[in-house]
Design a protein around this motif. Structure first.
Motif, mmCIF file in Angstrom:
data_model
loop_
_atom_site.group_PDB
_atom_site.id
_atom_site.type_symbol
_atom_site.label_atom_id
_atom_site.label_comp_id
_atom_site.label_asym_id
_atom_site.label_seq_id
_atom_site.Cartn_x
_atom_site.Cartn_y
_atom_site.Cartn_z
ATOM 1 N N ALA A 1 0.521 -1.111 -0.071
ATOM 2 C CA ALA A 1 0.179 -0.085 -0.299
ATOM 3 C C ALA A 1 0.973 1.326 -0.004
ATOM 4 C CB ALA A 1 -0.987 0.094 1.392
ATOM 5 N N ALA A 2 1.876 1.211 0.961
ATOM 6 C CA ALA A 2 2.603 2.202 0.973
ATOM 7 C C ALA A 2 3.687 2.641 -0.204
ATOM 8 C CB ALA A 2 3.394 2.485 1.944
ATOM 9 N N GLN B 1 6.657 7.458 7.968
ATOM 10 C CA GLN B 1 5.417 7.836 9.008
ATOM 11 C C GLN B 1 5.194 6.081 9.044
ATOM 12 O OE1 GLN B 1 2.792 10.284 6.784
ATOM 13 N NE2 GLN B 1 3.033 11.234 7.985
ATOM 14 N N PRO B 2 4.398 5.459 9.823
ATOM 15 C CA PRO B 2 4.160 4.467 10.269
ATOM 16 C C PRO B 2 3.139 4.067 9.275
ATOM 17 C CG PRO B 2 3.766 5.583 12.825
ATOM 18 C CD PRO B 2 4.512 6.988 11.790
ATOM 19 N N LEU B 3 4.239 2.664 9.609
ATOM 20 C CA LEU B 3 3.394 1.739 8.166
ATOM 21 C C LEU B 3 1.568 1.408 8.847
ATOM 22 C CD1 LEU B 3 5.099 -0.915 7.161
ATOM 23 C CD2 LEU B 3 4.309 1.295 5.864
ATOM 24 N N ARG B 4 1.013 1.404 8.046
ATOM 25 C CA ARG B 4 -0.581 0.889 8.873
ATOM 26 C C ARG B 4 -0.321 -0.054 9.774
ATOM 27 N NH1 ARG B 4 -3.535 -1.433 2.928
ATOM 28 N NH2 ARG B 4 -3.019 -3.793 4.278
ATOM 29 N N ASP B 5 -1.452 0.081 11.058
ATOM 30 C CA ASP B 5 -1.647 -0.360 12.027
ATOM 31 C C ASP B 5 -0.469 -0.640 12.659
ATOM 32 O OD1 ASP B 5 -4.430 -0.926 10.911
ATOM 33 O OD2 ASP B 5 -3.583 -3.150 9.826
ATOM 34 N N THR C 1 14.754 -7.423 12.324
ATOM 35 C CA THR C 1 13.709 -8.561 12.491
ATOM 36 C C THR C 1 13.105 -9.151 13.533
ATOM 37 O OG1 THR C 1 16.554 -8.316 12.257
ATOM 38 C CG2 THR C 1 14.823 -10.645 12.826
ATOM 39 N N GLU C 2 12.829 -8.052 14.649
ATOM 40 C CA GLU C 2 12.274 -9.031 15.433
ATOM 41 C C GLU C 2 10.407 -8.123 15.770
ATOM 42 O OE1 GLU C 2 14.933 -7.749 15.876
ATOM 43 O OE2 GLU C 2 16.103 -8.356 17.738
ATOM 44 N N THR C 3 10.384 -6.692 14.661
ATOM 45 C CA THR C 3 8.975 -5.826 13.948
ATOM 46 C C THR C 3 9.035 -6.107 12.866
ATOM 47 O OG1 THR C 3 10.224 -3.802 13.467
ATOM 48 C CG2 THR C 3 10.519 -4.423 16.185
ATOM 49 N N LEU C 4 9.626 -6.097 11.757
ATOM 50 C CA LEU C 4 9.449 -6.483 10.571
ATOM 51 C C LEU C 4 9.627 -4.935 10.153
ATOM 52 C CD1 LEU C 4 6.909 -9.533 9.478
ATOM 53 C CD2 LEU C 4 9.653 -9.686 9.624
ATOM 54 N N ILE C 5 8.824 -4.334 8.717
ATOM 55 C CA ILE C 5 9.364 -3.166 8.639
ATOM 56 C C ILE C 5 7.728 -2.113 9.151
ATOM 57 C CG2 ILE C 5 9.621 -1.290 6.998
ATOM 58 C CD1 ILE C 5 11.696 -3.700 7.015
ATOM 59 N N THR C 6 8.152 -1.221 10.022
ATOM 60 C CA THR C 6 7.438 -0.205 10.539
ATOM 61 C C THR C 6 6.903 0.956 10.488
ATOM 62 O OG1 THR C 6 8.751 -0.166 12.282
ATOM 63 C CG2 THR C 6 7.664 -1.655 13.264
ATOM 64 N N VAL C 7 8.193 1.572 9.027
ATOM 65 C CA VAL C 7 7.475 3.037 9.257
ATOM 66 C C VAL C 7 8.513 3.128 8.144
ATOM 67 C CG1 VAL C 7 8.534 5.346 10.342
ATOM 68 C CG2 VAL C 7 8.183 4.316 11.780
ATOM 69 N N SER C 8 7.420 4.006 7.342
ATOM 70 C CA SER C 8 8.333 4.450 5.368
ATOM 71 C C SER C 8 7.361 5.218 5.460
ATOM 72 C CB SER C 8 7.554 3.339 4.782
ATOM 73 O OG SER C 8 8.629 2.737 3.789
ATOM 74 N N THR C 9 8.445 6.657 4.403
ATOM 75 C CA THR C 9 7.978 7.484 3.172
ATOM 76 C C THR C 9 7.370 6.551 2.542
ATOM 77 O OG1 THR C 9 10.190 7.006 2.247
ATOM 78 C CG2 THR C 9 9.540 9.131 3.544
ATOM 79 N N ARG C 10 6.070 7.134 1.486
ATOM 80 C CA ARG C 10 4.890 6.712 0.746
ATOM 81 C C ARG C 10 5.568 6.906 -0.773
ATOM 82 N NH1 ARG C 10 0.069 4.519 2.958
ATOM 83 N NH2 ARG C 10 -0.400 4.913 0.730
ATOM 84 N N ALA C 11 5.253 6.417 -1.550
ATOM 85 C CA ALA C 11 5.112 6.532 -3.475
ATOM 86 C C ALA C 11 4.743 7.467 -3.207
ATOM 87 C CB ALA C 11 5.045 5.259 -4.226
#
Ligand code: MLC
Ligand code: AMP
Length: 466
Positions: free
Chosen positions: A163-164, A295-299, A274-284
């Motif tokens: 989605a991101a 910003q934090p990913l969905r949920d 590793t323990e959380t997978l990806i949590t924060v990202s910029t968006r396309a």
């Protein structure tokens, strides 16, 4: 929905394909070949995979996941100490490896991955709360810990990234990252197999190989993007891509700017563990600011806390330890309830150990680590304690302290301070290399008369590495 729906859905509107190690396979033959692996391992709780950058690894991982068996990737260059630890700790009854691979002496038997085998057995989709992977990852002390990652966590993370990043089956993903970590394996292999589309793994993350692959979506660690900038012709060849993504370590703003000048892309940065997978990202479809990871990913929810656990304001400048929670969180460390308990707050937030600032709009800036004992070199996470233990196993070494020091290409390098008698620095590097993976070797060894210590005898690492 099945975990690898891009592979298992029928009919396939956008047939998946994987190109790796000079071989290309359609989604359909990958599925049938991996099902033959599933037939061999079904019923096991876990299975190890010697995770070379090869089609055998992809087939083995998919086979395990189809059968509901948790996959334990073993880095192919891990030394005997690490490999024995992973196999023993995960208690795997078998190792999946290319045909002809010998079993470890005293270790579990090898189940060969036969690329010509085919099966059409239909396996029911395992529950989301079943483990998908056990990824061994360095802590500050001791041997690596097995992080148990659930199927639901993998699915939720990949869907949030899709989605991101507007990641669709039309994308051709290109990368050359190792297949035993979140970046190369979860995002880089399971991503396209869930979302559909094509994957081209180029073997090593070399600029020229990236340039020649004609992808729409590229993954790299900051060292890779820095090397791309040092090869302007390769960088310019990426102009036609849709999205370049950086993660696993902080991207220097100078690299962001150079890459923008050479490729006309503003790199998407994302942050995870590793323990959380990806949590924060910029968006396309959103802004990308150098030095921030978005910003934090969905949920996903995040918090900043100080040493007492009190909340730190999200004002863009106040620093605190970043805590996260969300659907990508791991189940826990295998056989390590002590480490598990220490990794979370009583009310279920995971302590990342990273120091960050968050602005009022939720943009995150990662500024470093709370403790100095985890080193990030070339995007690899290296525990100082594990390297210290390997050095201390040398009979001539009396004391050892390992720190990360700045390195122009790798971000940080492993630097060792050693009190020893009658052994040289290069001999110690070779000694560590016989025990641990290549990237864990110290690049610098300083032989010193004594280590700086507090009155209580604790090594003062802040006084080292300057
Ligand atoms: C290495 N070499 C040494 C040495 N260490 N030589 C002497 N002394 C030492 N201490 C040798 C290597 O064997 C190699 O030799 C040569 O030096 C170059 O090594 P290098 O500089 O390390 O480069 P390279 O091998 O090209 O590796 C750089 C890299 C690699 C960026 C390709 O670090 C890499 O693949 N990083 C990705 C890590 C990753 O995927 N992390 C994700 C974690 S998941 P020779 O002979 O082989 O050339 C995660 C979650 C998230 O973090 O958010 O994604
Ligand atoms: P690993 O468990 O190997 O996945 O390493 C996780 C660590 O990598 C995090 O705790 C961070 O310190 C670091 N990391 C990952 N992505 C980023 C990023 N985009 N910026 C800064 N640090 C990062």
């Amino acid at each position: 929905m099945s975990l690898l729906s891009g592979l298992t859905r029928s009919p396939q509107p956008h047939p998946a394909s994987v190109r790796i190690g000079g071989q290309t396979t359609s989604g359909e033959s990958l599925l049938r070949c991996a099902t033959a692996v599933a037939d061999r391992v079904a019923g096991m709780e876990r299975v190890a995979v010697t995770a070379t950058a090869s089609l055998e690894t992809v087939v083995a991982v998919v086979g395990g996941l189809l059968a509901g068996v948790a996959v334990v990737p073993v880095p192919p260059d891990s030394g005997p100490r690490e490999r024995a630890h992973i196999l023993r700790d995960s208690a795997v009854p078998a190792v999946l490896a290319p045909t002809g691979t010998a079993a470890d002496p005293g270790g579990p038997p090898v189940v060969p991955v036969d690329l010509t085998a085919r099966s059409d057995t239909a396996y029911p989709e395992p529950d989301d709360d079943r483990p998908a992977l056990v990824l061994y990852t360095s802590g500050t002390t001791g041997a690596p810990k097995g992080a148990v990652i659930g199927r639901g966590a993998v699915a939720a993370c990949l869907d949030a990234l899709a989605a991101a990043w507007a990641w669709t089956p039309d994308d051709l993903l290109v990368h050359g990252l190792p297949l035993f970590h979140v970046h190369g394996l979860v995002l880089g292999v399971l991503g396209p197999l869930r979302l559909g589309g094509r994957l081209h793994h180029v073997g090593r993350p070399d600029p020229a190989r990236y340039a020649g692959a004609g992808g729409s979506l590229y993954f790299g660690v900051p060292t890779v993007w820095q090397r791309v900038c040092a090869d302007p012709a390769a960088a310019r060849a990426l102009r036609g891509a849709r999205l370049l993504v950086s993660g696993s370590a902080g991207l220097p703003t100078a690299v962001f700017d150079q890459l923008r000048a050479l490729t006309a892309h503003r790199v998407v940065e994302r942050y995870g563990m590793t323990e959380t997978l990806i949590t924060v990202s910029t968006r396309a479809d959103g802004p990308r600011r150098p030095g921030t990871v978005g910003q934090p990913l969905r949920d996903v929810r995040t918090r900043l806390v100080d040493e007492t656990g009190a909340d730190v304001p999200h004002d863009g400048t106040s620093l605190g330890e970043l805590l996260v929670r969300g659907p990508g969180l791991f189940h826990g460390y295998l056989n390590r309830p002590d480490a598990d308990a220490a990794s979370r707050t009583a009310d279920g937030w995971f302590r990342t150990g990273d120091v960050a600032a968050v602005d009022p709009d939720g943009w995150h800036r990662i500024v470093g680590r709370a403790a100095t004992d985890l080193i990030k070199s070339g995007g690899y996470r290296i525990g100082a304690g594990e390297v210290e233990d390997a050095l201390l196993a040398h009979p001539a070494v009396a004391e050892a302290a390992v720190v990360g020091t700045p390195h122009p290409d790798l971000g940080q390098q492993v630097t060792a301070y050693v009190v020893a008698d009658g052994v040289s620095g290069p001999e110690l590097v070779d000694f560590v290399a016989r025990e641990l993976a290549v990237h864990k070797r110290p690049r610098q060894v300083h032989l010193v008369d004594r280590l700086p210590r507090t009155a209580l005898g604790k090594v003062q690492k802040s006084q080292l590495g300057h």
